[in-house]
Design a protein around this motif. Sequence first.
Motif, PDB file in Angstrom:
ATOM      1  N   ARG A   1       6.089  -8.208  -9.767  1.00 58.94           N
ATOM      2  CA  ARG A   1       5.741  -8.607 -11.156  1.00 58.94           C
ATOM      3  C   ARG A   1       5.536  -9.960 -11.364  1.00 58.94           C
ATOM      4  O   ARG A   1       6.501 -10.805 -11.384  1.00 58.94           O
ATOM      5  N   ARG A   2       4.428 -10.334 -12.160  1.00 55.70           N
ATOM      6  CA  ARG A   2       4.275 -11.715 -12.512  1.00 55.70           C
ATOM      7  C   ARG A   2       3.989 -11.799 -13.868  1.00 55.70           C
ATOM      8  O   ARG A   2       2.876 -11.175 -14.538  1.00 55.70           O
ATOM      9  N   ARG A   3       4.783 -12.552 -14.807  1.00 57.25           N
ATOM     10  CA  ARG A   3       4.800 -12.853 -16.118  1.00 57.25           C
ATOM     11  C   ARG A   3       3.466 -13.322 -16.562  1.00 57.25           C
ATOM     12  O   ARG A   3       2.830 -14.244 -16.081  1.00 57.25           O
ATOM     13  N   GLY A   4       2.660 -12.660 -17.615  1.00 59.60           N
ATOM     14  CA  GLY A   4       1.427 -13.149 -18.017  1.00 59.60           C
ATOM     15  C   GLY A   4       0.225 -12.592 -17.033  1.00 59.60           C
ATOM     16  O   GLY A   4      -0.829 -13.031 -17.475  1.00 59.60           O
ATOM     17  N   VAL A   5       0.475 -11.864 -15.903  1.00 60.72           N
ATOM     18  CA  VAL A   5      -0.497 -11.674 -14.839  1.00 60.72           C
ATOM     19  C   VAL A   5      -0.476 -10.331 -14.737  1.00 60.72           C
ATOM     20  O   VAL A   5      -1.527  -9.456 -14.623  1.00 60.72           O
ATOM     21  N   GLY A   6       0.647  -9.525 -14.461  1.00 58.97           N
ATOM     22  CA  GLY A   6       0.641  -8.134 -14.306  1.00 58.97           C
ATOM     23  C   GLY A   6       1.328  -7.733 -12.976  1.00 58.97           C
ATOM     24  O   GLY A   6       1.904  -8.597 -12.494  1.00 58.97           O
ATOM     25  N   THR A   7       1.277  -6.613 -12.379  1.00 64.61           N
ATOM     26  CA  THR A   7       1.630  -6.329 -11.176  1.00 64.61           C
ATOM     27  C   THR A   7       0.841  -6.384  -9.973  1.00 64.61           C
ATOM     28  O   THR A   7      -0.441  -6.125 -10.171  1.00 64.61           O
ATOM     29  N   GLN A   8       1.506  -7.254  -8.994  1.00 63.61           N
ATOM     30  CA  GLN A   8       0.403  -7.724  -7.953  1.00 63.61           C
ATOM     31  C   GLN A   8       0.814  -7.093  -6.578  1.00 63.61           C
ATOM     32  O   GLN A   8       2.141  -7.238  -6.287  1.00 63.61           O
ATOM     33  N   VAL A   9      -0.049  -6.802  -5.703  1.00 65.68           N
ATOM     34  CA  VAL A   9       0.235  -6.576  -4.352  1.00 65.68           C
ATOM     35  C   VAL A   9       0.476  -7.738  -3.621  1.00 65.68           C
ATOM     36  O   VAL A   9       0.083  -8.868  -3.510  1.00 65.68           O
ATOM     37  N   VAL A  10       1.730  -7.533  -2.809  1.00 64.98           N
ATOM     38  CA  VAL A  10       2.242  -8.640  -2.282  1.00 64.98           C
ATOM     39  C   VAL A  10       1.824  -8.489  -0.571  1.00 64.98           C
ATOM     40  O   VAL A  10       0.865  -9.394   0.004  1.00 64.98           O
ATOM     41  N   HIS A  11       2.141  -7.280  -0.002  1.00 64.71           N
ATOM     42  CA  HIS A  11       1.673  -6.978   1.512  1.00 64.71           C
ATOM     43  C   HIS A  11       2.216  -5.819   1.766  1.00 64.71           C
ATOM     44  O   HIS A  11       2.957  -5.167   1.022  1.00 64.71           O
ATOM     45  N   SER A  12       1.692  -5.037   2.827  1.00 67.04           N
ATOM     46  CA  SER A  12       2.194  -3.835   3.292  1.00 67.04           C
ATOM     47  C   SER A  12       3.227  -3.909   4.414  1.00 67.04           C
ATOM     48  O   SER A  12       3.053  -4.968   4.995  1.00 67.04           O
ATOM     49  N   GLN A  13       4.042  -3.167   4.456  1.00 71.79           N
ATOM     50  CA  GLN A  13       5.101  -3.132   5.741  1.00 71.79           C
ATOM     51  C   GLN A  13       4.596  -2.320   6.706  1.00 71.79           C
ATOM     52  O   GLN A  13       3.781  -1.254   6.599  1.00 71.79           O
ATOM     53  N   VAL A  14       4.532  -2.888   8.002  1.00 72.58           N
ATOM     54  CA  VAL A  14       4.140  -2.216   9.058  1.00 72.58           C
ATOM     55  C   VAL A  14       4.982  -1.364   9.555  1.00 72.58           C
ATOM     56  O   VAL A  14       6.020  -1.655   9.746  1.00 72.58           O
ATOM     57  N   LYS A  15       4.567   0.082   9.624  1.00 73.12           N
ATOM     58  CA  LYS A  15       5.388   0.846  10.202  1.00 73.12           C
ATOM     59  C   LYS A  15       4.739   1.477  11.527  1.00 73.12           C
ATOM     60  O   LYS A  15       3.947   2.050  11.718  1.00 73.12           O
ATOM     61  N   ARG A  16       5.635   1.006  12.528  1.00 72.01           N
ATOM     62  CA  ARG A  16       4.848   1.196  14.045  1.00 72.01           C
ATOM     63  C   ARG A  16       5.671   2.278  14.846  1.00 72.01           C
ATOM     64  O   ARG A  16       6.819   2.417  14.881  1.00 72.01           O
ATOM     65  N   PRO A  17       4.742   3.290  15.150  1.00 72.85           N
ATOM     66  CA  PRO A  17       5.545   4.350  16.020  1.00 72.85           C
ATOM     67  C   PRO A  17       6.173   3.835  17.579  1.00 72.85           C
ATOM     68  O   PRO A  17       5.450   2.752  17.943  1.00 72.85           O
ATOM     69  N   LEU A  18       7.229   4.241  17.807  1.00 69.44           N
ATOM     70  CA  LEU A  18       7.978   3.924  19.198  1.00 69.44           C
ATOM     71  C   LEU A  18       7.214   4.655  20.295  1.00 69.44           C
ATOM     72  O   LEU A  18       7.477   5.648  20.693  1.00 69.44           O
ATOM     73  N   GLU A  19       6.185   3.985  20.685  1.00 72.58           N
ATOM     74  CA  GLU A  19       5.443   4.457  21.837  1.00 72.58           C
ATOM     75  C   GLU A  19       4.723   3.446  22.739  1.00 72.58           C
ATOM     76  O   GLU A  19       4.932   2.212  22.261  1.00 72.58           O
ATOM     77  N   LEU A  20       4.385   3.616  23.825  1.00 69.14           N
ATOM     78  CA  LEU A  20       3.700   2.554  24.584  1.00 69.14           C
ATOM     79  C   LEU A  20       2.384   2.328  24.037  1.00 69.14           C
ATOM     80  O   LEU A  20       1.171   2.857  24.608  1.00 69.14           O
ATOM     81  N   SER A  21       2.256   1.488  23.529  1.00 69.67           N
ATOM     82  CA  SER A  21       1.052   1.033  22.496  1.00 69.67           C
ATOM     83  C   SER A  21       1.195  -0.579  22.332  1.00 69.67           C
ATOM     84  O   SER A  21       2.283  -1.059  22.325  1.00 69.67           O
ATOM     85  N   SER A  22       0.117  -1.242  22.103  1.00 73.41           N
ATOM     86  CA  SER A  22       0.178  -2.761  21.761  1.00 73.41           C
ATOM     87  C   SER A  22       0.051  -2.868  20.347  1.00 73.41           C
ATOM     88  O   SER A  22      -0.275  -2.126  19.352  1.00 73.41           O
ATOM     89  N   LEU A  23       0.856  -3.751  19.702  1.00 76.09           N
ATOM     90  CA  LEU A  23       1.154  -3.960  18.275  1.00 76.09           C
ATOM     91  C   LEU A  23      -0.500  -4.316  17.610  1.00 76.09           C
ATOM     92  O   LEU A  23      -0.703  -3.682  16.852  1.00 76.09           O
ATOM     93  N   TYR A  24      -1.552  -4.990  18.350  1.00 75.63           N
ATOM     94  CA  TYR A  24      -2.776  -5.350  17.869  1.00 75.63           C
ATOM     95  C   TYR A  24      -3.544  -3.946  17.682  1.00 75.63           C
ATOM     96  O   TYR A  24      -4.002  -3.714  16.708  1.00 75.63           O
ATOM     97  N   ASP A  25      -3.400  -2.885  18.653  1.00 78.13           N
ATOM     98  CA  ASP A  25      -3.866  -1.597  18.465  1.00 78.13           C
ATOM     99  C   ASP A  25      -3.496  -0.795  17.545  1.00 78.13           C
ATOM    100  O   ASP A  25      -4.286  -0.212  16.593  1.00 78.13           O
ATOM    101  N   ASP A  26      -2.010  -0.897  17.237  1.00 74.08           N
ATOM    102  CA  ASP A  26      -1.651  -0.407  16.125  1.00 74.08           C
ATOM    103  C   ASP A  26      -1.876  -0.835  14.686  1.00 74.08           C
ATOM    104  O   ASP A  26      -2.091   0.235  13.756  1.00 74.08           O
ATOM    105  N   LEU A  27      -1.944  -2.244  14.529  1.00 70.82           N
ATOM    106  CA  LEU A  27      -2.298  -2.768  13.386  1.00 70.82           C
ATOM    107  C   LEU A  27      -3.726  -2.328  13.034  1.00 70.82           C
ATOM    108  O   LEU A  27      -3.905  -2.099  12.011  1.00 70.82           O
ATOM    109  N   GLU A  28      -4.594  -2.404  14.273  1.00 76.58           N
ATOM    110  CA  GLU A  28      -5.899  -2.373  13.954  1.00 76.58           C
ATOM    111  C   GLU A  28      -6.347  -0.744  13.468  1.00 76.58           C
ATOM    112  O   GLU A  28      -6.963  -0.569  12.608  1.00 76.58           O
ATOM    113  N   SER A  29      -5.544   0.079  14.210  1.00 75.84           N
ATOM    114  CA  SER A  29      -5.846   1.415  13.668  1.00 75.84           C
ATOM    115  C   SER A  29      -5.281   2.004  12.300  1.00 75.84           C
ATOM    116  O   SER A  29      -5.822   2.601  11.699  1.00 75.84           O
TER     117      SER A  29
END
Length: 261
Positions: free
Chosen positions: A86-114
Amino acid sequence: MARTGDSARPVAGSALDSLDFDLDRTSPVPLYYQLAQQLEAAIEHGILAPGNLLGNEVDLSVRLGLSRPTVRQAIQSLVDKGLLVRRRGVGTQVVHSQVKRPLELSSLYDDLESAGQGPTTRVLRGERVLAGADVAAALGIAEGAEVVVLERLRCTHGQPVAFLCNYLPAALLELDTERLESTGLYRMMRSVGISLHSARQTVGARSATAEEAALLDEKEGAALLTMQRTAYDDTGRPVEYGTHVYRASRYAFDFQLLVRP
């Protein structure tokens, strides 16, 4: 367009223009929770990007046909998760998303891209070194044998999320910095015929050092998730040993647990 039950209200003048909410007033699930879940999904999939404005609570309640306390509770739950601010005089703003990654044999790059997270990579180091005891044991080679060490900073939406350090057998494959900054390590392995089969992995947590904090845009002592992984190809040969740290404020491992028969 935002739908609440059978009625529909236009959503205009904010980043919510592109969203189509489906809020079921007959459901036992509280409306604030339905709204929070749908907003979180939009953030995770990049529909609402960091910096997007949602407007203030009064505007949102009018646009969505909800009470102001309901909207406030939904927003606060995402503020508590670090997804909105929340920013005074601005409103509600998106900061970032939390990465939720499954525990499997995959690369971080591929998981983020998908997941639509827009991954980017900055290669910080790539050179041949002599293997220490831990690296030698993980890769099944003699201590002092030559290995390649690769250090990268992985970002999403322009914000750092992980510092990755990988060790590879020296003769495994040629590593090109330009290509490493446009794709993932496992994808490069697959392109030269290396077939990944399994991995041994340990997940932990600790506080950020000063150097890690500077790289990851965190305060010294901030919580970090850690992961150590040794990956094996389909012949059982160790092909990669990684020691990675992730911002706990932006990253989570997702487990699926099953009951043994």
